[in-house]
Motif scaffolding. Sequence first.
Motif, PDB file in Angstrom:
ATOM      1  N   GLN A 399      12.063  75.443  67.889  1.00 40.38           N
ATOM      2  CA  GLN A 399      11.136  75.831  68.952  1.00 40.38           C
ATOM      3  C   GLN A 399       9.830  75.052  68.824  1.00 40.38           C
ATOM      4  O   GLN A 399       9.471  74.566  67.755  1.00 40.38           O
ATOM      5  CB  GLN A 399      10.851  77.331  68.885  1.00 40.38           C
ATOM      6  CG  GLN A 399      10.278  77.780  67.543  1.00 40.38           C
ATOM      7  CD  GLN A 399       9.827  79.233  67.563  1.00 40.38           C
ATOM      8  OE1 GLN A 399       9.111  79.643  68.466  1.00 40.38           O
ATOM      9  NE2 GLN A 399      10.248  80.008  66.568  1.00 40.38           N
ATOM     10  N   ASP A 401       6.688  75.640  68.358  1.00 39.96           N
ATOM     11  CA  ASP A 401       5.581  76.468  67.887  1.00 39.96           C
ATOM     12  C   ASP A 401       4.514  75.564  67.263  1.00 39.96           C
ATOM     13  O   ASP A 401       4.638  74.338  67.280  1.00 39.96           O
ATOM     14  CB  ASP A 401       6.089  77.522  66.890  1.00 39.96           C
ATOM     15  CG  ASP A 401       6.829  76.882  65.720  1.00 39.96           C
ATOM     16  OD1 ASP A 401       6.944  75.636  65.673  1.00 39.96           O
ATOM     17  OD2 ASP A 401       7.301  77.629  64.845  1.00 39.96           O
ATOM     18  N   VAL A 452      16.015  82.545  69.270  1.00 38.68           N
ATOM     19  CA  VAL A 452      15.566  81.164  69.444  1.00 38.68           C
ATOM     20  C   VAL A 452      16.764  80.222  69.571  1.00 38.68           C
ATOM     21  O   VAL A 452      16.761  79.300  70.396  1.00 38.68           O
ATOM     22  CB  VAL A 452      14.652  80.725  68.285  1.00 38.68           C
ATOM     23  CG1 VAL A 452      14.255  79.262  68.429  1.00 38.68           C
ATOM     24  CG2 VAL A 452      13.412  81.614  68.218  1.00 38.68           C
ATOM     25  N   SER A 455      17.800  80.341  73.121  1.00 36.75           N
ATOM     26  CA  SER A 455      16.799  80.049  74.168  1.00 36.75           C
ATOM     27  C   SER A 455      16.003  78.785  73.890  1.00 36.75           C
ATOM     28  O   SER A 455      15.530  78.133  74.810  1.00 36.75           O
ATOM     29  CB  SER A 455      15.810  81.214  74.279  1.00 36.75           C
ATOM     30  OG  SER A 455      14.980  81.279  73.123  1.00 36.75           O
ATOM     31  N   ARG A 456      15.813  78.452  72.612  1.00 40.37           N
ATOM     32  CA  ARG A 456      14.922  77.376  72.173  1.00 40.37           C
ATOM     33  C   ARG A 456      13.550  77.516  72.832  1.00 40.37           C
ATOM     34  O   ARG A 456      12.896  76.546  73.205  1.00 40.37           O
ATOM     35  CB  ARG A 456      15.577  76.006  72.383  1.00 40.37           C
ATOM     36  CG  ARG A 456      16.840  75.941  71.481  1.00 40.37           C
ATOM     37  CD  ARG A 456      17.614  74.707  71.482  1.00 40.37           C
ATOM     38  NE  ARG A 456      17.109  73.523  70.879  1.00 40.37           N
ATOM     39  CZ  ARG A 456      17.522  73.000  69.720  1.00 40.37           C
ATOM     40  NH1 ARG A 456      18.385  73.653  68.958  1.00 40.37           N
ATOM     41  NH2 ARG A 456      17.067  71.841  69.307  1.00 40.37           N
ATOM     42  N   MET A 457      13.103  78.786  72.887  1.00 43.01           N
ATOM     43  CA  MET A 457      11.773  79.084  73.412  1.00 43.01           C
ATOM     44  C   MET A 457      10.971  79.826  72.347  1.00 43.01           C
ATOM     45  O   MET A 457      11.535  80.465  71.463  1.00 43.01           O
ATOM     46  CB  MET A 457      11.869  79.978  74.657  1.00 43.01           C
ATOM     47  CG  MET A 457      12.482  79.287  75.864  1.00 43.01           C
ATOM     48  SD  MET A 457      12.240  80.218  77.411  1.00 43.01           S
ATOM     49  CE  MET A 457      13.356  81.583  77.210  1.00 43.01           C
ATOM     50  N   THR A 458       9.646  79.754  72.454  1.00 44.02           N
ATOM     51  CA  THR A 458       8.777  80.542  71.582  1.00 44.02           C
ATOM     52  C   THR A 458       8.817  82.009  72.022  1.00 44.02           C
ATOM     53  O   THR A 458       9.353  82.322  73.091  1.00 44.02           O
ATOM     54  CB  THR A 458       7.320  80.055  71.674  1.00 44.02           C
ATOM     55  OG1 THR A 458       6.843  80.326  72.993  1.00 44.02           O
ATOM     56  CG2 THR A 458       7.208  78.568  71.373  1.00 44.02           C
ATOM     57  N   GLY A 466      13.598  76.376  77.911  1.00 46.88           N
ATOM     58  CA  GLY A 466      13.928  75.990  76.540  1.00 46.88           C
ATOM     59  C   GLY A 466      13.616  74.537  76.224  1.00 46.88           C
ATOM     60  O   GLY A 466      13.730  73.656  77.077  1.00 46.88           O
ATOM     61  N   TRP A 467      13.224  74.316  74.976  1.00 46.78           N
ATOM     62  CA  TRP A 467      12.967  72.965  74.461  1.00 46.78           C
ATOM     63  C   TRP A 467      14.318  72.339  74.083  1.00 46.78           C
ATOM     64  O   TRP A 467      15.156  73.014  73.508  1.00 46.78           O
ATOM     65  CB  TRP A 467      12.046  73.085  73.235  1.00 46.78           C
ATOM     66  CG  TRP A 467      11.937  71.857  72.393  1.00 46.78           C
ATOM     67  CD1 TRP A 467      11.295  70.698  72.710  1.00 46.78           C
ATOM     68  CD2 TRP A 467      12.491  71.669  71.086  1.00 46.78           C
ATOM     69  NE1 TRP A 467      11.420  69.801  71.687  1.00 46.78           N
ATOM     70  CE2 TRP A 467      12.145  70.359  70.677  1.00 46.78           C
ATOM     71  CE3 TRP A 467      13.246  72.468  70.230  1.00 46.78           C
ATOM     72  CZ2 TRP A 467      12.537  69.834  69.438  1.00 46.78           C
ATOM     73  CZ3 TRP A 467      13.633  71.954  69.000  1.00 46.78           C
ATOM     74  CH2 TRP A 467      13.279  70.640  68.624  1.00 46.78           C
ATOM     75  N   ARG A 472      20.933  74.511  73.259  1.00 45.89           N
ATOM     76  CA  ARG A 472      20.993  75.977  73.222  1.00 45.89           C
ATOM     77  C   ARG A 472      22.432  76.425  72.995  1.00 45.89           C
ATOM     78  O   ARG A 472      23.376  75.814  73.480  1.00 45.89           O
ATOM     79  CB  ARG A 472      20.506  76.572  74.549  1.00 45.89           C
ATOM     80  CG  ARG A 472      19.000  76.485  74.749  1.00 45.89           C
ATOM     81  CD  ARG A 472      18.612  76.993  76.119  1.00 45.89           C
ATOM     82  NE  ARG A 472      19.346  76.254  77.154  1.00 45.89           N
ATOM     83  CZ  ARG A 472      19.266  76.488  78.450  1.00 45.89           C
ATOM     84  NH1 ARG A 472      18.499  77.461  78.900  1.00 45.89           N
ATOM     85  NH2 ARG A 472      19.957  75.781  79.315  1.00 45.89           N
TER      86      ARG A 472
END
Length: 551
Positions: A399, A401, A452, A455-458, A466-467, A472
């Motif tokens: 993610q 972050d 995560v 979703s690959r999201m914070t 998502g990143w 994902r």
Amino acid sequence: MTESGRPQLFTNGTVWMGADSPDQCALLVVDGRVAAVGDDAEAAAGEDAERIDLAGGFLMPSFGEGHAHPIFGGLEDCGPRIRQCTSVDEIIAEVRRYAKENPEKEWILGASYDGSFAEGGLFDARWLDDAVSDRPVVLRAWDYHTVWCNSKALEMAGIDADTPEPELGEIPRRADGSPLGVLREWGAIDLVNAVNPGHDFEDRVDALKRASEHFASLGVTWVQDAWVESDDIDVYLAAANRGLLSTRFNLALLADPRHFPASLPDMVQARARVEAVGSAHLTAHSVKFFADGVVENETGALLEPYCSGMHDHGMLVWSPEHLAESVQAVDAAGFQAHIHAIGDAAVRTALDAIEHAASVNGPSVNRPAIAHVQLAAPADLARFAELGVVPVMQPLWAQLDALMTVLTVPRLGPERTEQQYRMRTLVDSGATLSFGSDWPCSSAAPLDGISVGVSRMTVDGEPSGGWTADERLEVAAALTAYTAGVATLALADRTSEGWGQITPGASADLVWLSADPRTRPALDIPGIRVQATYLAGSCTYLATAHSKEHA
Ligand SMILES: [Zn+2]
């Protein structure tokens, strides 16, 4: 098996058996093993069965923890509480408070601080001197590859302007050559560890017990301790003998390139001591290698140089030849190699070493593993499946972050940043993906990681969609990596009953969740409550009525 030895019938919820099986509505456990599922379970349960009402929840194989540091994690409660600090000033205030309240402590030992609070991870000893100057202070960073010392600790370790740069380590300095206060990697950290008495034995046994309970509370029943040194063995043996382990543990004995292969006989002996205890909760079938360090320190080993120009290609801890010979030697001795590899050069060196071992020993039956796999050359990804290597990855790390944007992106640059943590590609290539948290480097909760990984999201939902969204995972694939995937890593199929999937005869290693993660938005998954955890049918964790779902 319950305390009373009665069969257990789980009903009124969804029973997820594993990715390839249809959901069921009930599960019967007899003598700690899966006896029947679905209508058969209802039919086979006798009058005396204990009925466990899942209340519409979700029962699944319990989680495995593919890579963690339980003693380190448990010990974080034994010193200044710096993990929750959000700035350098807060850390200093907490160290001051702790030192004042613990005047008898000759050394102030703490963990773990967020290395992104100071530019370049460069923390100054003088900042800590403000809090404590008469006693040594040694704090570990979140990555456990870095420590931050006050001036007294540097002085006691004999580290000054004249200290040469150590092998396999680094001492950042001020313009006048004096040590700044940060020590990177073993070669440097060992200088202070040589005079630091560390935590005492009972504190460490206690830390392990707490860690084990922490894992049980998160639905985990098996833990890979990925960094075990010789004096940790006695801590594990004491905890096992006293019945303090709420989870199964497998130990990965640390191989140090400065002492290998001379240390191999000690590892064989350590494994024999663990086996002699005959605990169902303790094995020691792995050997840990660090192929490199970490990107945030520029010690992760890269094929192309770092962008910042501070260092060139990072640090390979072992020469490729030495690693290859050593992996071959531990495989021949019946150990599983568990190799930390962060950068693409380290991943390649690790794969080459495993390939070499197979060419000498024949295909490995010990399932070699590579942990982290942050950055791998595209051509190397398919080699995991080809060589039967288990990737042990940390979904929580995938993610954008602060750790990523502040410490990683500037060092890797945009192109390599997009090439990180290619979990979906590895699964699609046929590799058996397994998950771990690297606790206490990051949260040990599998549900945090799964959120995560899918979703690959914070936690704030950034970036939307998502990143590197192509990587994902489906929720079921993430659950599989945290259950059957870790069971593969753990060689669970070699034991008489096995675990990681719900199949007839399997050990009843189970977790009961308040909701089905497949039906929840990804960002809500961490709020699903762990209601209970079972190890071979024994309840190792039961939520109290007060612990509320925070979704
Ligand atoms: Zn680790």
